[in-house]
Enzyme design. Sequence first.
Site, PDB file in Angstrom:
ATOM      1  N   ILE A 137       0.840  -1.291  -0.031  1.00 33.50           N
ATOM      2  CA  ILE A 137      -0.036  -0.024  -0.061  1.00 33.50           C
ATOM      3  C   ILE A 137       0.875   1.148   0.104  1.00 33.50           C
ATOM      4  O   ILE A 137       0.421   2.159  -0.544  1.00 33.50           O
ATOM      5  CB  ILE A 137      -0.920  -0.005   1.266  1.00 33.50           C
ATOM      6  N   ALA A 138       1.898   1.011   0.588  1.00 35.19           N
ATOM      7  CA  ALA A 138       2.668   2.385   0.784  1.00 35.19           C
ATOM      8  C   ALA A 138       4.286   2.098   0.816  1.00 35.19           C
ATOM      9  O   ALA A 138       4.450   0.746   0.930  1.00 35.19           O
ATOM     10  CB  ALA A 138       2.466   3.413   1.980  1.00 35.19           C
ATOM     11  N   VAL A 140       8.128   3.499   2.488  1.00 31.14           N
ATOM     12  CA  VAL A 140       8.660   4.688   3.529  1.00 31.14           C
ATOM     13  C   VAL A 140      10.037   5.099   2.983  1.00 31.14           C
ATOM     14  O   VAL A 140      10.813   4.686   2.531  1.00 31.14           O
ATOM     15  CB  VAL A 140       9.081   3.846   4.950  1.00 31.14           C
ATOM     16  N   LYS A 155       6.028   8.102   5.495  1.00 25.89           N
ATOM     17  CA  LYS A 155       5.262   6.959   4.729  1.00 25.89           C
ATOM     18  C   LYS A 155       4.380   7.553   3.431  1.00 25.89           C
ATOM     19  O   LYS A 155       3.408   8.489   3.923  1.00 25.89           O
ATOM     20  CB  LYS A 155       4.173   6.113   5.822  1.00 25.89           C
ATOM     21  N   ASP A 290      -0.211  -6.617  14.642  1.00 28.31           N
ATOM     22  CA  ASP A 290       0.736  -7.190  13.637  1.00 28.31           C
ATOM     23  C   ASP A 290       2.194  -7.029  14.193  1.00 28.31           C
ATOM     24  O   ASP A 290       2.974  -6.417  13.481  1.00 28.31           O
ATOM     25  CB  ASP A 290       0.492  -6.213  12.432  1.00 28.31           C
TER      26      ASP A 290
END
Length: 509
Positions: A137-138, A140, A155, A290
């Site tokens: 999704i992204a 850094v 991010k 997570d």
Amino acid sequence: MKGPHNIWRLVRTGATFERTGAMGAVLEALEAPKSVRVAARVLGWPFKWLGLRGDPSTPPVPRALTALGPAYIKFGQILSTRPDVVGHDMAQHLQVLQDKLPPFPRAEAVRVVEREMEAPLDSRFSEFSEPVAAASIAQVHKARLADTGRPVAVKVLRPGVERAFRKDIDAFYLIAWFVETLSPSSRRLRPRDVIAHFEGVVMQELDLRIEASAAGEFAANTARDEGFEVPTVEWFLSSRRMMTLAWAEGVPLSDLAAIDALGHDRKALAARVLQMFLRHALRDGFFHADMHQGNLKVAPNGDVVALDFGIMGRIDEYTRRVYAEILMGFIRKDYRRVAEVHFEAGYVPADRDVGEFAQALRSVGEPIFGMDASRISMGRLLAYLFEVTERFGMETRTELILLQRTMVVVEGVARSLDPEINIWTVARPVVEEYIKENIGPKALVRDLLTTARVLARFGPRLPQLAEAALLAQSNPPRRKERSPWPERFGYGIAGALLASLAALLAAQF
């Protein structure tokens, strides 16, 4: 939902699952009926040559999902938290999924940042690196603030990721419709509800303001936790498509050689990771869901640093108390009390036998506690517990499933640091501390005070409510039997006032 794009995506999915050998594993895990098995083969096998190859060194199902792209990877990660849907074995296989993908160019990230900040990059950051980590999704970037020079992590969402995920989610709904149509029995697993849950999780992750908010709340909750850090959010440099946090120095918790070289105590780190997770779940009801090694670092001062707050778990106070009593019951091998807690919470139907349920719980606990200390698993116990409770009519509780799944991951992290760790010995003081503070006379007084505060908000309205009740009582409705509601309502007001008074007195004495 059933347009050409989605039909093509359905065919390509089937072909990729056939080509990678994942089709048979998935159909077996879901216990798919013959109609679904035949249809899946028809959709997949003739078009096998269209399927993606994936990485041959990866197990079949993760291989297929990784080959199909970011949305499928993320879907597999979400399913790994739902063993009630895919089974415990498949959930374990899916936990190996990593969403490391090739990064997009730095220039595109700069364009996103400048558009979100409505200012040139160098007005906000004096440095802005190439990508240091990239996911589905992204990605850094390490940067440095222009005004203070402090290092930060920025991010940035992948350009066009929202549209790409929207297309794949529509295709997932088509697959769910396809399965439900061919197999009515599959509806007990609620395929479309599973897709809706996935959609909700992903839509939140696609708005980095929500992740920033989660990081901020988590940081506030854990501010006084010794040996644990959460990077500070830079709110004025965070928006929908970018998020800025303080840069966290340290080595990944997976790099055991570096941890040893720096002289950190691995046994202490293992215990801290486990105890912090339990403390956050029980004390705060808000936990990092997570907590694998990739999202944990060891700072130079030995603190554990948490990263990536896209998946967080939340459980209400009542559920936390139930969970703590269940854990303590197992720790003390008091299976009768564990059974009673389930009945008191309404988790198991009242028409079931408490003694029989307690006997079934003993079959869960005794084999585990008979193991060597290094093999005792809280996550395994919870998994077995859910299997037994399901047989006694307990409905699936997704918040506890997520807790159990995270517990398994945290145990894995702890054991990687200290293979000889006794999970239950380490967990016991945290559970006992929570029970001491939240179950018993002390908790009762606090609950009464909370009730009194809530009732006090209605103080200015109580005279009006009492007057309305009395007027209604003196003027009953005509041509109908007088309703007993005003009288009950008056009793309710009196009871509320007495409860408030009792709480205040308890606080004083």
